[in-house]
Design a protein around this motif. Structure first.
Motif, PDB file in Angstrom:
ATOM      1  N   ILE A   1       0.825  -1.213   0.000  1.00 28.75           N
ATOM      2  CA  ILE A   1       0.000   0.000   0.000  1.00 28.75           C
ATOM      3  C   ILE A   1       0.861   1.266   0.000  1.00 28.75           C
ATOM      4  O   ILE A   1       0.339   2.367   0.106  1.00 28.75           O
ATOM      5  N   PHE A   2       2.184   1.108  -0.130  1.00 25.91           N
ATOM      6  CA  PHE A   2       3.137   2.219  -0.237  1.00 25.91           C
ATOM      7  C   PHE A   2       2.952   3.238   0.893  1.00 25.91           C
ATOM      8  O   PHE A   2       2.919   4.436   0.670  1.00 25.91           O
ATOM      9  N   CYS A   3       2.876   2.739   2.108  1.00 27.42           N
ATOM     10  CA  CYS A   3       2.679   3.606   3.273  1.00 27.42           C
ATOM     11  C   CYS A   3       3.981   4.228   3.755  1.00 27.42           C
ATOM     12  O   CYS A   3       3.969   5.172   4.527  1.00 27.42           O
ATOM     13  N   ASP A   4       5.127   3.683   3.344  1.00 24.76           N
ATOM     14  CA  ASP A   4       6.450   4.227   3.665  1.00 24.76           C
ATOM     15  C   ASP A   4       6.884   3.915   5.104  1.00 24.76           C
ATOM     16  O   ASP A   4       7.889   4.428   5.557  1.00 24.76           O
ATOM     17  N   ASN A   5       6.145   3.098   5.819  1.00 19.08           N
ATOM     18  CA  ASN A   5       6.542   2.754   7.190  1.00 19.08           C
ATOM     19  C   ASN A   5       7.851   1.975   7.221  1.00 19.08           C
ATOM     20  O   ASN A   5       8.691   2.194   8.093  1.00 19.08           O
ATOM     21  N   CYS A   6       8.048   1.068   6.289  1.00 26.56           N
ATOM     22  CA  CYS A   6       9.268   0.255   6.275  1.00 26.56           C
ATOM     23  C   CYS A   6      10.496   1.127   6.032  1.00 26.56           C
ATOM     24  O   CYS A   6      11.537   0.931   6.656  1.00 26.56           O
ATOM     25  N   VAL A   7      10.373   2.105   5.157  1.00 28.21           N
ATOM     26  CA  VAL A   7      11.503   2.991   4.841  1.00 28.21           C
ATOM     27  C   VAL A   7      11.817   3.892   6.028  1.00 28.21           C
ATOM     28  O   VAL A   7      12.979   4.079   6.397  1.00 28.21           O
ATOM     29  N   GLU A   8      10.804   4.446   6.642  1.00 28.30           N
ATOM     30  CA  GLU A   8      11.007   5.373   7.753  1.00 28.30           C
ATOM     31  C   GLU A   8      11.608   4.695   8.983  1.00 28.30           C
ATOM     32  O   GLU A   8      12.342   5.320   9.729  1.00 28.30           O
ATOM     33  N   ASN A   9      11.316   3.418   9.186  1.00 26.21           N
ATOM     34  CA  ASN A   9      11.766   2.734  10.396  1.00 26.21           C
ATOM     35  C   ASN A   9      12.989   1.850  10.204  1.00 26.21           C
ATOM     36  O   ASN A   9      13.465   1.256  11.164  1.00 26.21           O
ATOM     37  N   CYS A  10      13.511   1.772   9.005  1.00 23.42           N
ATOM     38  CA  CYS A  10      14.692   0.936   8.755  1.00 23.42           C
ATOM     39  C   CYS A  10      15.910   1.562   9.433  1.00 23.42           C
ATOM     40  O   CYS A  10      16.284   2.693   9.128  1.00 23.42           O
ATOM     41  N   PRO A  11      16.547   0.856  10.364  1.00 23.34           N
ATOM     42  CA  PRO A  11      17.666   1.446  11.103  1.00 23.34           C
ATOM     43  C   PRO A  11      18.938   1.605  10.276  1.00 23.34           C
ATOM     44  O   PRO A  11      19.814   2.378  10.632  1.00 23.34           O
ATOM     45  N   THR A  12      19.055   0.888   9.172  1.00 22.74           N
ATOM     46  CA  THR A  12      20.271   0.968   8.358  1.00 22.74           C
ATOM     47  C   THR A  12      20.045   1.614   6.998  1.00 22.74           C
ATOM     48  O   THR A  12      20.935   1.610   6.166  1.00 22.74           O
ATOM     49  N   ASN A  13      18.863   2.144   6.754  1.00 21.56           N
ATOM     50  CA  ASN A  13      18.512   2.774   5.473  1.00 21.56           C
ATOM     51  C   ASN A  13      18.712   1.834   4.290  1.00 21.56           C
ATOM     52  O   ASN A  13      19.150   2.256   3.220  1.00 21.56           O
ATOM     53  N   CYS A  14      18.396   0.577   4.474  1.00 24.17           N
ATOM     54  CA  CYS A  14      18.487  -0.396   3.384  1.00 24.17           C
ATOM     55  C   CYS A  14      17.359  -0.213   2.375  1.00 24.17           C
ATOM     56  O   CYS A  14      17.504  -0.589   1.219  1.00 24.17           O
ATOM     57  N   LEU A  15      16.253   0.346   2.813  1.00 27.29           N
ATOM     58  CA  LEU A  15      15.097   0.532   1.950  1.00 27.29           C
ATOM     59  C   LEU A  15      14.934   2.002   1.616  1.00 27.29           C
ATOM     60  O   LEU A  15      15.252   2.869   2.422  1.00 27.29           O
ATOM     61  N   SER A  16      14.395   2.260   0.435  1.00 23.20           N
ATOM     62  CA  SER A  16      14.112   3.643   0.045  1.00 23.20           C
ATOM     63  C   SER A  16      12.947   3.646  -0.932  1.00 23.20           C
ATOM     64  O   SER A  16      12.715   2.668  -1.642  1.00 23.20           O
ATOM     65  N   MET A  17      12.219   4.739  -0.935  1.00 24.98           N
ATOM     66  CA  MET A  17      11.136   4.909  -1.896  1.00 24.98           C
ATOM     67  C   MET A  17      11.741   5.478  -3.171  1.00 24.98           C
ATOM     68  O   MET A  17      12.682   6.267  -3.130  1.00 24.98           O
ATOM     69  N   THR A  18      11.202   5.078  -4.303  1.00 25.68           N
ATOM     70  CA  THR A  18      11.699   5.573  -5.580  1.00 25.68           C
ATOM     71  C   THR A  18      10.578   6.308  -6.305  1.00 25.68           C
ATOM     72  O   THR A  18       9.450   6.394  -5.818  1.00 25.68           O
ATOM     73  N   GLU A  19      10.897   6.816  -7.452  1.00 26.44           N
ATOM     74  CA  GLU A  19       9.894   7.473  -8.287  1.00 26.44           C
ATOM     75  C   GLU A  19       9.273   6.491  -9.266  1.00 26.44           C
ATOM     76  O   GLU A  19       8.552   6.888 -10.171  1.00 26.44           O
ATOM     77  N   GLU A  20       9.546   5.221  -9.088  1.00 34.39           N
ATOM     78  CA  GLU A  20       8.995   4.182  -9.947  1.00 34.39           C
ATOM     79  C   GLU A  20       7.525   3.972  -9.598  1.00 34.39           C
ATOM     80  O   GLU A  20       7.193   3.600  -8.483  1.00 34.39           O
ATOM     81  N   TYR A  21       6.662   4.228 -10.543  1.00 31.29           N
ATOM     82  CA  TYR A  21       5.242   4.064 -10.274  1.00 31.29           C
ATOM     83  C   TYR A  21       4.545   3.238 -11.345  1.00 31.29           C
ATOM     84  O   TYR A  21       3.392   2.890 -11.200  1.00 31.29           O
ATOM     85  N   GLU A  22       5.211   2.906 -12.413  1.00 29.33           N
ATOM     86  CA  GLU A  22       4.617   2.097 -13.469  1.00 29.33           C
ATOM     87  C   GLU A  22       4.711   0.632 -13.086  1.00 29.33           C
ATOM     88  O   GLU A  22       5.697  -0.027 -13.363  1.00 29.33           O
ATOM     89  N   LEU A  23       3.721   0.130 -12.429  1.00 30.01           N
ATOM     90  CA  LEU A  23       3.722  -1.247 -11.979  1.00 30.01           C
ATOM     91  C   LEU A  23       2.645  -2.067 -12.679  1.00 30.01           C
ATOM     92  O   LEU A  23       2.154  -3.042 -12.135  1.00 30.01           O
ATOM     93  N   SER A  24       2.298  -1.665 -13.897  1.00 29.65           N
ATOM     94  CA  SER A  24       1.281  -2.421 -14.622  1.00 29.65           C
ATOM     95  C   SER A  24       1.927  -3.640 -15.269  1.00 29.65           C
ATOM     96  O   SER A  24       3.033  -3.579 -15.801  1.00 29.65           O
ATOM     97  N   THR A  25       1.244  -4.755 -15.184  1.00 26.46           N
ATOM     98  CA  THR A  25       1.751  -6.001 -15.745  1.00 26.46           C
ATOM     99  C   THR A  25       0.572  -6.926 -16.018  1.00 26.46           C
ATOM    100  O   THR A  25      -0.507  -6.750 -15.456  1.00 26.46           O
ATOM    101  N   TYR A  26       0.801  -7.885 -16.896  1.00 24.33           N
ATOM    102  CA  TYR A  26      -0.241  -8.863 -17.187  1.00 24.33           C
ATOM    103  C   TYR A  26      -0.205 -10.032 -16.206  1.00 24.33           C
ATOM    104  O   TYR A  26      -1.172 -10.764 -16.079  1.00 24.33           O
ATOM    105  N   ASP A  27       0.912 -10.218 -15.541  1.00 26.78           N
ATOM    106  CA  ASP A  27       1.069 -11.319 -14.592  1.00 26.78           C
ATOM    107  C   ASP A  27       1.335 -10.748 -13.204  1.00 26.78           C
ATOM    108  O   ASP A  27       2.337 -10.061 -12.988  1.00 26.78           O
ATOM    109  N   HIS A  28       0.460 -11.023 -12.264  1.00 29.05           N
ATOM    110  CA  HIS A  28       0.577 -10.506 -10.899  1.00 29.05           C
ATOM    111  C   HIS A  28       1.871 -10.954 -10.224  1.00 29.05           C
ATOM    112  O   HIS A  28       2.427 -10.246  -9.396  1.00 29.05           O
ATOM    113  N   HIS A  29       2.392 -12.104 -10.601  1.00 31.63           N
ATOM    114  CA  HIS A  29       3.600 -12.639  -9.976  1.00 31.63           C
ATOM    115  C   HIS A  29       4.857 -11.840 -10.338  1.00 31.63           C
ATOM    116  O   HIS A  29       5.865 -11.937  -9.651  1.00 31.63           O
ATOM    117  N   GLU A  30       4.797 -11.055 -11.400  1.00 34.55           N
ATOM    118  CA  GLU A  30       5.937 -10.224 -11.781  1.00 34.55           C
ATOM    119  C   GLU A  30       6.155  -9.064 -10.806  1.00 34.55           C
ATOM    120  O   GLU A  30       7.189  -8.416 -10.838  1.00 34.55           O
TER     121      GLU A  30
END
Length: 118
Positions: A43-72
């Motif tokens: 749901i892109f709530c950003d909680n994981c990024v904000e609470n990561c103690p080592t900054n391993c995660l980050s939000m990107t500007e990638e928003y094109e997540l359309s695909t024909y296969d949900h598993h992708e």
């Protein structure tokens, strides 16, 4: 630096990130085996990024997540490390950067007709 703390899992409102690890008894540390996020469910709530103690995660500007296969949309740690694509690596940016500049003579009027030209 990955420490396999699982804070991202605990702060996620839908318990989305999957962290697989094993305990290295001789070093008394967790070793990461697999980390994945299903962006079809996220749901892109950003909680994981904000609470990561080592900054391993980050939000990107990638928003094109359309695909024909949900598993992708299920990204593991290898696929996550490839995001985001560098802006300078984008071929559309390269075309604009490598194009020749048009020299405009400021004293010469434009030949184009606009609505204001009658």
């Amino acid at each position: 630096m990955v420490i396999t703390c699982e804070v991202c899992v605990h702060v996620c409102p839908i318990d989305l990130p999957v962290v697989d690890w094993r305990l290295e008894r001789d070093m008394k540390k967790k070793q990461l085996l697999n980390y994945c996020i299903d962006f079809g469910v996220c749901i892109f709530c950003d909680n994981c990024v904000e609470n990561c103690p080592t900054n391993c995660l980050s939000m990107t500007e990638e928003y094109e997540l359309s695909t024909y296969d949900h598993h992708e949309l299920n990204y593991n740690q290898i696929a996550l490390s490839r995001l985001p694509m560098s802006v300078m690596g984008d071929y559309t940016i390269q075309i604009v950067m490598n194009s020749t500049q048009i020299k405009i003579d400021k004293d010469k009027p434009f030949d184009s007709r606009t609505i204001t030209d009658y």
